[in-house]
Design a protein around this motif. Structure first.
Motif, mmCIF file in Angstrom:
data_model
loop_
_atom_site.group_PDB
_atom_site.id
_atom_site.type_symbol
_atom_site.label_atom_id
_atom_site.label_comp_id
_atom_site.label_asym_id
_atom_site.label_seq_id
_atom_site.Cartn_x
_atom_site.Cartn_y
_atom_site.Cartn_z
ATOM 1 N N HIS A 286 -9.741 0.896 5.543
ATOM 2 C CA HIS A 286 -9.382 -0.301 4.792
ATOM 3 C C HIS A 286 -8.625 -1.306 5.665
ATOM 4 N N TRP B 112 0.847 -1.179 0.000
ATOM 5 C CA TRP B 112 0.000 0.000 0.000
ATOM 6 C C TRP B 112 0.889 1.238 0.000
ATOM 7 N N THR C 48 -1.845 -0.990 -3.999
ATOM 8 C CA THR C 48 -2.936 -0.042 -3.809
ATOM 9 C C THR C 48 -2.338 1.335 -3.544
#
Length: 273
Positions: free
Chosen positions: A187, A116, A142
């Motif tokens: 998240h 991420w 991401t």
């Protein structure tokens, strides 16, 4: 002590005379500049270069490597002073002096790892290069990207690909109306990456570091301290970091700019600068 630290850090580097290919305005007083520059060794994501922009400037200016492919170097920058103003005036064919690559970048992550990336504003600059490398390796990536407004989200320079993108703005003009760290926290309640990488405002990186620590996840941050020489000689860019015996100051230009987040002393912004 200072003399001992200076040993072995003076590296013979040539200032490469590099012609500008394009200097593209992105809005919000920001630009993406590309120049022909065959760097050796090739840079890795998280490293930076120093540019000699104009003879009237005594100091070179540091910029994160935002892209590097086939001898073309790209940097994302915002006009904030005399140096970047002069840089914004450069046209195709103008020559810039380039010193680099400099500093320590992000570690290499396995393609199969879930990474991420968390960026705020122009803090996206060093993550663009990491993002393109991850995309090329078909990595599970991401991007969490936040800014004040939609105009301050530099989506035009994001690498193409099918990686996941999560946006936020303070005014709600793109994505959710919240801080990007709020979306990262949300998240994390549903899923976990293998590692987080952050670049942007100090408080944003501090919050990402706290979230990673709470979840037991490794995290790397790219610090943006002001630099003088860029080669470890002037000690003008030190950050406060943890050591086995307590804490010490380390040079962002040589020991960084990328640090494991757990090593940074996050007490306040001044303590790390």
């Amino acid at each position: 002590m200072r003399g001992n630290r200076l040993r072995g850090i003076i590296v013979a580097m040539d200032m490469r005379q590099s012609p500008v290919v394009v200097n593209t305005p992105l809005g919000e007083n920001s630009f993406f500049l590309e120049m022909r520059c065959a760097l050796s060794p090739a840079p890795v994501p998280g490293q930076f270069v120093e540019l000699a922009i104009d003879p009237c400037l005594f100091l070179r200016r540091p910029f994160s490597v935002s892209s590097y492919r086939r001898g073309t170097l790209g940097i994302l920058y915002r006009v904030v002073g005399r140096g970047t103003h002069l840089l914004s005036q450069k046209k195709k064919g103008d020559i810039l002096g380039v010193l680099g690559p400099l500093g320590r970048g992000f570690p290499s992550f396995p393609a199969a790892s879930r990474v991420w990336l968390v960026a705020g504003g122009t803090g996206i600059a060093p993550l663009l290069f990491l993002l393109s490398r991850r995309k090329a390796a078909s990595g599970d990536t991401t991007l969490f990207y936040g800014a004040l407004t939609d105009r301050a989200l530099f989506r035009k320079v994001l690498p193409a690909g099918n990686y996941r993108k999560v946006f936020s703005t303070d005014d709600g003009s793109c994505g959710e109306k919240c801080r990007i760290t709020s979306l990262v926290r949300r998240h994390l309640e549903q899923e976990r990456p293998d590692v987080l990488c952050a670049s942007g405002p100090f408080e944003m990186m501090k919050e990402v570091a706290c979230l990673a620590d709470a979840c037991g996840l490794p995290c790397y941050v790219s610090l943006e301290n002001r630099m003088g020489c860029g080669m470890g000689l002037c000690f003008g860019c030190v950050a406060k970091v943890k050591t086995d015996t307590g804490w010490d100051y380390e040079r962002v230009c040589t020991e960084g700019p990328v640090f494991p987040a757990e090593r940074v002393v996050w007490e306040d912004e001044d303590s790390a600068r």
